[in-house]
Design an enzyme around this catalytic site. Structure first.
Site, PDB file in Angstrom:
ATOM      1  N   HIS A   1      77.410 -40.611 -85.588  1.00 41.03           N
ATOM      2  CA  HIS A   1      76.415 -39.919 -86.406  1.00 41.03           C
ATOM      3  C   HIS A   1      76.799 -40.049 -87.876  1.00 41.03           C
ATOM      4  O   HIS A   1      77.977 -40.131 -88.203  1.00 41.03           O
ATOM      5  CB  HIS A   1      76.327 -38.437 -86.028  1.00 41.03           C
ATOM      6  CG  HIS A   1      75.076 -37.796 -86.510  1.00 41.03           C
ATOM      7  ND1 HIS A   1      74.956 -37.258 -87.765  1.00 41.03           N
ATOM      8  CD2 HIS A   1      73.854 -37.669 -85.927  1.00 41.03           C
ATOM      9  CE1 HIS A   1      73.732 -36.805 -87.929  1.00 41.03           C
ATOM     10  NE2 HIS A   1      73.035 -37.049 -86.820  1.00 41.03           N
TER      11      HIS A   1
ATOM     12  N   ASP B   1      70.954 -37.690 -78.829  1.00 44.47           N
ATOM     13  CA  ASP B   1      70.285 -38.618 -77.912  1.00 44.47           C
ATOM     14  C   ASP B   1      71.104 -38.919 -76.654  1.00 44.47           C
ATOM     15  O   ASP B   1      70.588 -39.531 -75.721  1.00 44.47           O
ATOM     16  CB  ASP B   1      69.970 -39.940 -78.643  1.00 44.47           C
ATOM     17  CG  ASP B   1      68.857 -39.754 -79.664  1.00 44.47           C
ATOM     18  OD1 ASP B   1      67.923 -38.996 -79.385  1.00 44.47           O
ATOM     19  OD2 ASP B   1      68.942 -40.361 -80.743  1.00 44.47           O
TER      20      ASP B   1
HETATM   21  C1  LIG Z   1      68.578 -38.725 -83.769  1.00 41.50           C
HETATM   22  C2  LIG Z   1      69.517 -39.674 -84.282  1.00 41.50           C
HETATM   23  O1  LIG Z   1      69.130 -40.478 -85.108  1.00 41.50           O
HETATM   24  S1  LIG Z   1      71.113 -39.620 -83.790  1.00 41.50           S
HETATM   25  C3  LIG Z   1      71.695 -41.284 -83.869  1.00 41.50           C
HETATM   26  C4  LIG Z   1      71.116 -42.108 -82.767  1.00 41.50           C
HETATM   27  N1  LIG Z   1      71.606 -43.481 -82.807  1.00 41.50           N
HETATM   28  C5  LIG Z   1      72.494 -43.962 -81.918  1.00 41.50           C
HETATM   29  O2  LIG Z   1      72.959 -43.279 -81.029  1.00 41.50           O
HETATM   30  C6  LIG Z   1      72.856 -45.428 -82.065  1.00 41.50           C
HETATM   31  C7  LIG Z   1      74.367 -45.615 -81.991  1.00 41.50           C
HETATM   32  N2  LIG Z   1      75.010 -45.073 -83.158  1.00 41.50           N
HETATM   33  C8  LIG Z   1      74.998 -45.753 -84.357  1.00 41.50           C
HETATM   34  O3  LIG Z   1      74.492 -46.864 -84.480  1.00 41.50           O
HETATM   35  C9  LIG Z   1      75.631 -45.088 -85.558  1.00 41.50           C
HETATM   36  O4  LIG Z   1      76.633 -44.220 -85.156  1.00 41.50           O
HETATM   37  C10 LIG Z   1      74.624 -44.350 -86.431  1.00 41.50           C
HETATM   38  C11 LIG Z   1      73.494 -45.292 -86.860  1.00 41.50           C
HETATM   39  C12 LIG Z   1      74.028 -43.169 -85.701  1.00 41.50           C
HETATM   40  C13 LIG Z   1      75.306 -43.823 -87.659  1.00 41.50           C
HETATM   41  O5  LIG Z   1      75.730 -44.938 -88.346  1.00 41.50           O
HETATM   42  P1  LIG Z   1      76.798 -44.891 -89.500  1.00 41.50           P
HETATM   43  O6  LIG Z   1      76.722 -43.590 -90.176  1.00 41.50           O
HETATM   44  O7  LIG Z   1      76.639 -46.114 -90.316  1.00 41.50           O
HETATM   45  O8  LIG Z   1      78.100 -44.936 -88.716  1.00 41.50           O
HETATM   46  P2  LIG Z   1      79.545 -44.956 -89.278  1.00 41.50           P
HETATM   47  O9  LIG Z   1      79.598 -44.975 -90.771  1.00 41.50           O
HETATM   48  O10 LIG Z   1      80.145 -43.854 -88.552  1.00 41.50           O
HETATM   49  O11 LIG Z   1      79.974 -46.376 -88.731  1.00 41.50           O
HETATM   50  C14 LIG Z   1      81.188 -46.940 -88.997  1.00 41.50           C
HETATM   51  C15 LIG Z   1      81.358 -48.147 -88.118  1.00 41.50           C
HETATM   52  O12 LIG Z   1      81.256 -47.770 -86.752  1.00 41.50           O
HETATM   53  C16 LIG Z   1      80.239 -48.494 -86.101  1.00 41.50           C
HETATM   54  N3  LIG Z   1      79.555 -47.644 -85.152  1.00 41.50           N
HETATM   55  C17 LIG Z   1      79.053 -46.409 -85.384  1.00 41.50           C
HETATM   56  N4  LIG Z   1      78.509 -45.935 -84.248  1.00 41.50           N
HETATM   57  C18 LIG Z   1      78.675 -46.891 -83.312  1.00 41.50           C
HETATM   58  C19 LIG Z   1      78.324 -46.992 -81.961  1.00 41.50           C
HETATM   59  N5  LIG Z   1      77.667 -46.015 -81.366  1.00 41.50           N
HETATM   60  N6  LIG Z   1      78.659 -48.098 -81.273  1.00 41.50           N
HETATM   61  C20 LIG Z   1      79.326 -49.105 -81.893  1.00 41.50           C
HETATM   62  N7  LIG Z   1      79.688 -49.078 -83.177  1.00 41.50           N
HETATM   63  C21 LIG Z   1      79.346 -47.981 -83.874  1.00 41.50           C
HETATM   64  C22 LIG Z   1      79.344 -48.937 -87.214  1.00 41.50           C
HETATM   65  O13 LIG Z   1      78.576 -50.072 -86.836  1.00 41.50           O
HETATM   66  C23 LIG Z   1      80.348 -49.238 -88.280  1.00 41.50           C
HETATM   67  O14 LIG Z   1      81.025 -50.425 -87.938  1.00 41.50           O
HETATM   68  P3  LIG Z   1      81.359 -51.560 -89.006  1.00 41.50           P
HETATM   69  O15 LIG Z   1      82.113 -50.860 -90.092  1.00 41.50           O
HETATM   70  O16 LIG Z   1      82.155 -52.510 -88.212  1.00 41.50           O
HETATM   71  O17 LIG Z   1      80.029 -52.079 -89.441  1.00 41.50           O
HETATM   72  O1  LIG Z   2      70.541 -36.913 -89.127  1.00 38.10           O
HETATM   73  C1  LIG Z   2      70.426 -38.080 -88.737  1.00 38.10           C
HETATM   74  O2  LIG Z   2      70.796 -39.065 -89.406  1.00 38.10           O
HETATM   75  C2  LIG Z   2      69.848 -38.377 -87.415  1.00 38.10           C
HETATM   76  C3  LIG Z   2      69.630 -37.199 -86.547  1.00 38.10           C
HETATM   77  O3  LIG Z   2      70.513 -36.730 -85.872  1.00 38.10           O
HETATM   78  C4  LIG Z   2      68.316 -36.583 -86.533  1.00 38.10           C
HETATM   79  O4  LIG Z   2      67.441 -36.965 -87.319  1.00 38.10           O
HETATM   80  O5  LIG Z   2      68.102 -35.670 -85.725  1.00 38.10           O
END
Ligand SMILES: CC(=O)SCCNC(=O)CCNC(=O)[C@H](O)C(C)(C)COP(=O)(O)OP(=O)(O)OC[C@H]1O[C@@H](n2cnc3c(N)ncnc32)[C@H](O)[C@@H]1OP(=O)(O)O
Ligand SMILES: O=C([O-])CC(=O)C(=O)O
Length: 447
Positions: A324, A383
């Site tokens: 997140h 999620d």
């Molecule tokens: C309602 C919502 O929107 S909640 C989020 C729902 N999305 C997901 O579950 C998808 C999986 N999760 C992700 O892609 C990410 O964790 C996000 C998009 C939610 C947040 O992204 P960011 O804030 O950029 O993550 P963060 O800064 O913690 O990431 C650091 C590194 O970890 C990686 N990373 C973060 N989460 C994941 C994951 N679930 N699986 C694999 N790698 C991940 C990023 O790609 C990044 O790698 P890099 O430096 O090699 O490019």
């Molecule tokens: O805050 C975020 O980036 C994503 C999230 O968890 C939401 O929108 O509920």
């Protein structure tokens, strides 16, 4: 030149045209993804709606991960959820009132508000027919198109005065469940040849009950209360989440409500945001098939390692439902949903599946830490368990993300209304530095 070849050629050229050296971002101090060096979001606005807390700033620099907290208009969402569960009542309407107005309603206000929502649930005949005619297998896409269609029937569609914004907000919150239920029933009819039911919303039912009624007619009290809780938990998440920010950015141009909300729907659909709930369900079903022993940590770790290395599953390198932008140790919504999932699984005889999902959560976090080794504290997000809960109450995968939209429409409207109402508002317009040399134009005959 053949069209296919031209597309291939243009796409090959795009590879170089879109390449931007990574070091340029630090050279020009660009906040990639609007993030600071430490991963926190760049501060771009002030709000009085939601507050998402996942870390503390340490005096002298650095961040300390803390258990996540989420506040709606200053109230802890866990307190709201626990109160609603304890009092065995529906709470989504109350949350909508709170988020839109900034204040908890009293009994009479809540009852009038619920009636108003109920009265606004039916769709214009033409919108209804339009949903039936809209072809396509993606309900987020149909939802966006239906919202744009609502513009056509609103005599004051472009009016951004406060009263009108509130009227439009209430209509959107009321009509989302109807659009989603009808769109799914149409999809089911078109793809599975099932009978088409267009049920008129009923009086005196909560949004959660009416949605289930329109979708499938028969439902239990537990199903409706579970859905209500999911709606409460997903209603709002501050101004910085991608879809809400999209709504705020779009609204800041002064455009109409339907255009701004359609943009938000487009954002939420993405697999990194709201669309992750479908991805988690898909990934879970994949792992159910591909992990032989659901209790074997080593086997799970090996599979997640291959997933993170882009070797298996969809080769994106992502484990969906994990990580997140703000939360570190925990997402409070995921904790609540996990406990709900545990209880429902017990009731529905799905303990083995729940135990597997719980172990996947633990091993995903551990494997992420070992493979990425980037010092980030990650946890499961909202999620991770939502899809499992939806499945347990018999809801189909196609509507998982639309259900998120059905909840988040409240937050989007509250933020749009704030964006258009605060005194110091400005069009949102950040900057991109161009990193290309200037060229002299070459006439076509000389190329
Ligand atoms: C309602 C919502 O929107 S909640 C989020 C729902 N999305 C997901 O579950 C998808 C999986 N999760 C992700 O892609 C990410 O964790 C996000 C998009 C939610 C947040 O992204 P960011 O804030 O950029 O993550 P963060 O800064 O913690 O990431 C650091 C590194 O970890 C990686 N990373 C973060 N989460 C994941 C994951 N679930 N699986 C694999 N790698 C991940 C990023 O790609 C990044 O790698 P890099 O430096 O090699 O490019
Ligand atoms: O805050 C975020 O980036 C994503 C999230 O968890 C939401 O929108 O509920």
């Amino acid at each position: 030149m053949k069209k296919e070849y031209l597309i291939y050629k243009l796409s090959e050229e795009m590879k170089e045209a879109a390449r931007i050296d990574n070091e340029l971002f630090s050279k020009f101090d660009v906040k990639r993804g609007l993030r600071n060096e430490d991963g926190t979001g760049v501060l771009v606005g002030l709000t009085k709606i939601g507050n998402v807390v996942g870390y503390e700033r340490v005096p002298g620099g650095g961040l300390k991960p803390i258990p996540g907290k989420l506040f709606y208009r200053g109230y802890d969402v866990e307190d709201i959820a626990h109160a609603v569960l304890k009092e065995k009542r529906f709470g989504f309407e109350e949350v909508a009132y709170l988020l839109l107005s900034g204040r908890l309603p009293d009994k009479e206000e809540l009852s009038s508000f619920s009636e108003l929502i109920n009265e606004n649930m039916p769709l214009e005949q033409k919108t209804k027919m339009n949903i039936i005619e809209l072809e396509g297998n993606n309900i987020m896409n149909i939802l966006a198109r239906s919202v744009l269609e609502m513009y056509r029937f609103d005599p004051d569609a472009d009016d951004t005065s406060r009263d009108n914004l509130m009227r439009q907000s209430i209509e959107l919150i009321s009509k989302f469940p109807t659009i989603i239920a009808y769109a799914f029933n149409m999809l089911r009819h078109a793809t599975l040849g099932r009978s088409l039911h267009i049920r008129h919303p009923r009086e005196k039912l909560s949004i959660a009950e009416n949605f289930l009624y329109m979708l499938k007619k028969d439902f239990t009290e537990l199903d409706a209360r579970t859905l209500d809780l999911l709606l409460i938990l997903q209603a709002e998440h501050g101004g910085g989440n991608n879809s809400t920010f999209t709504v705020r950015v779009t609204s800041s141009t002064g455009t109409d409500t339907y255009s701004a909300i359609a943009a938000g729907i487009g954002s939420l659909k993405g697999p990194l945001h709201g669309g992750a709930n479908i991805q988690v369900a898909d990934m879970f079903h994949h792992l159910q098939k591909n992990i032989k022993d659901w209790t074997n940590e080593k086997e799970i770790d090996a599979y997640f390692t291959r997933m993170l290395n882009k070797e298996v599953y969809n080769k994106s390198g992502l484990i969906y439902g994990i990580g997140h932008a703000v939360y570190t140790i925990s997402d409070p919504r995921a904790l609540l949903l996990k406990e709900l999932a545990r209880e429902l699984a017990r009731e529905k005889g799905k303990e083995r599946e729940f135990a597997f999902l719980e172990l996947l959560e633990e091993r995903a976090i551990a494997t992420f830490g070992r493979i990425k080794n980037n010092g980030k504290t990650v946890s499961s997000n909202v999620d991770f368990y939502s899809g499992f809960v939806y499945e347990l109450i018999g809801l189909p995968q196609e509507i998982f993300t639309p259900l998120f939209a059905m909840a988040r429409i409240v937050g989007w409207c509250a933020h749009r209304n704030e964006e258009l109402t605060f005194e110091g508002k400005r069009i949102i317009r950040p900057a991109y530095k161009n990193v290309l040399e200037e060229e002299n134009y070459v006439p076509i005959k000389e190329r």
